[in-house]
Design a protein around this motif. Structure first.
Motif, mmCIF file in Angstrom:
data_model
loop_
_atom_site.group_PDB
_atom_site.id
_atom_site.type_symbol
_atom_site.label_atom_id
_atom_site.label_comp_id
_atom_site.label_asym_id
_atom_site.label_seq_id
_atom_site.Cartn_x
_atom_site.Cartn_y
_atom_site.Cartn_z
ATOM 1 N N ILE A 1 0.724 -1.084 -0.080
ATOM 2 C CA ILE A 1 0.075 0.291 -0.110
ATOM 3 C C ILE A 1 0.882 1.351 0.094
ATOM 4 O O ILE A 1 1.818 1.263 0.651
ATOM 5 C CB ILE A 1 -0.937 0.126 1.094
ATOM 6 N N ARG B 1 -3.526 1.441 -5.051
ATOM 7 C CA ARG B 1 -3.913 1.333 -3.505
ATOM 8 C C ARG B 1 -2.924 2.532 -2.590
ATOM 9 O O ARG B 1 -1.628 2.522 -2.547
ATOM 10 C CB ARG B 1 -3.733 0.269 -2.792
ATOM 11 N N VAL C 1 -2.838 5.971 0.162
ATOM 12 C CA VAL C 1 -3.497 6.687 1.113
ATOM 13 C C VAL C 1 -3.017 7.994 1.589
ATOM 14 O O VAL C 1 -1.347 8.038 1.376
ATOM 15 C CB VAL C 1 -3.712 5.904 2.306
ATOM 16 N N THR D 1 -9.089 4.706 5.936
ATOM 17 C CA THR D 1 -9.059 4.550 4.422
ATOM 18 C C THR D 1 -7.795 3.517 4.601
ATOM 19 O O THR D 1 -7.886 2.341 4.093
ATOM 20 C CB THR D 1 -8.759 5.655 3.653
ATOM 21 N N LEU D 2 -6.738 3.638 5.263
ATOM 22 C CA LEU D 2 -5.747 2.909 5.442
ATOM 23 C C LEU D 2 -5.857 1.568 6.123
ATOM 24 O O LEU D 2 -5.477 0.474 5.491
ATOM 25 C CB LEU D 2 -4.291 3.423 6.138
ATOM 26 N N LYS E 1 -8.738 0.052 5.917
ATOM 27 C CA LYS E 1 -9.430 -0.677 4.959
ATOM 28 C C LYS E 1 -8.589 -1.180 4.017
ATOM 29 O O LYS E 1 -8.960 -2.410 3.324
ATOM 30 C CB LYS E 1 -10.602 0.075 4.258
ATOM 31 N N TYR E 2 -7.692 -0.746 3.493
ATOM 32 C CA TYR E 2 -6.649 -1.365 2.498
ATOM 33 C C TYR E 2 -5.900 -2.514 3.066
ATOM 34 O O TYR E 2 -5.598 -3.532 2.536
ATOM 35 C CB TYR E 2 -5.773 -0.247 1.892
ATOM 36 N N GLN F 1 -8.009 -5.195 3.074
ATOM 37 C CA GLN F 1 -8.285 -5.702 1.612
ATOM 38 C C GLN F 1 -6.924 -6.565 1.280
ATOM 39 O O GLN F 1 -7.303 -7.689 0.771
ATOM 40 C CB GLN F 1 -8.341 -4.418 0.855
ATOM 41 N N VAL F 2 -5.895 -5.995 1.669
ATOM 42 C CA VAL F 2 -4.635 -6.826 0.819
ATOM 43 C C VAL F 2 -4.429 -8.163 1.835
ATOM 44 O O VAL F 2 -3.952 -8.997 1.470
ATOM 45 C CB VAL F 2 -3.445 -5.992 0.979
#
Length: 315
Positions: free
Chosen positions: A122, A157, A159, A173-174, A176-177, A180-181
């Motif tokens: 990210i 990706r 932020v 937001t970070l 969530k990423y 996600q990964v």
């Protein structure tokens, strides 16, 4: 993943704000800010608090230090000893300081961890004032070829963070990423051939004069070639061992099948021999019974003849 812990490794160039990012995520100053790839920060540091387990790494490409890429990468690789199977790699770049070396970080990380790391990467752009609009931030990223290349390779990706006054929305937001990964903590970084990276980097780092006068990308290319060669050799060796193991297992299966067949054949022969013996015994028993019956008939006839003879004589 116990208590939904997010295991994170922070990497990037010297002065990009890695330590302050780590402190922002932890909610307190546990990492020393303002350091570089020098004697005071020539090692990785891990801190744990709340839902985070974070490793802060020494910065890449400090112009005042030895630019032996293998030496720097070897130190960064130690982060996996402090934080095995991380969920995410945060690649930190500084806003309005976009250079070709930012993209080079990806290549250095590839020789450090292997290409697999990119699926967990990210990009975090630091020192972005909260006053900067999202539109202006996106425009700044689009206008930089280096950042575009960086984001493209990291799956877009990205932020933004204001190090002095982190916006909770950006932190969210970070997070969530990271989820996600890591597929909500179910997927961790792993590379079966990390030993090859470690061995090549350690060997290259020990040769202090090996990369004199070489640019970063030239060093990376040479190290990557050595790692690829070693990985291919490892794959070939593993394939050969697998084939030999499969051959041995096949031979063992065939040998077991042969023994089982011989065992069944031996058992069948024993049964046939027993049946033959039983048949012969029955035959002999029947012949014996027939002889005894004939003998008894003969004796009966003889007895009857004697009686008849006596009756005849008595007349």
């Amino acid at each position: 993943m116990a208590q939904n812990i997010k295991k994170v490794i922070i990497v990037g160039k010297t002065g990009n704000g890695k330590s302050s990012l780590g402190n922002s995520l932890l909610g307190m100053k546990l990492f020393k800010e303002g350091g570089g790839f020098n004697a005071s920060s020539l090692s990785c540091q891990v801190e744990k608090k709340g839902q985070f387990e974070i490793v802060d790494t020494p910065g890449f490409f400090d112009t005042n230090q030895n630019r032996n890429v293998a030496r720097q990468a070897e130190v960064i690789l130690d982060s996996l000893k402090l934080c095995p199977e991380p969920h995410a790699f945060l690649i930190v770049i500084k806003y309005s300081r976009f250079t070709a070396e930012e993209v080079s970080v990806l290549d250095v990380l590839a020789i450090t961890f292997g290409e697999q790391y990119i699926d967990h990467a990210i990009v975090v752009v630091t020192h972005v004032d909260n006053d900067v609009t999202d539109a202006d931030f996106r425009d700044a990223c689009r206008e930089s070829h280096q950042v575009n290349e960086l984001l493209k390779r990291c799956g877009r990706r990205v932020v933004r963070i204001d190090n002095k006054n982190p916006n909770r929305e950006h932190i969210t937001t970070l997070l969530k990423y990271i989820d996600q990964v890591s597929k909500d903590g179910k997927s961790c970084f792993n590379n079966d051939y990390l030993r090859c990276h470690d061995e090549v980097l350690r060997r290259s780092a020990q040769d202090l004069n090996k990369y004199d006068g070489m640019l970063v990308h030239e060093q990376v290319e040479q190290i990557a070639t050595e790692i690829k060669t070693m990985v291919n050799e490892e794959i070939t060796r593993a394939k050969k061992e697998s084939e030999e193991r499969a051959k041995r297992e096949q031979e063992e299966r065939e040998e077991r099948a042969k023994r089982e067949k011989e065992k069944r054949e031996k058992k069948r022969k024993k049964m046939e021999e027993k049946e033959e013996r039983d048949k012969e015994e029955k035959k002999q028993q029947k012949e014996k019974e027939n002889k005894e019956r004939n003998w008894n008939i003969a004796l009966g006839l003889l007895g009857a003849g004697i009686v008849v003879g006596k009756l005849f004589l008595s007349r």
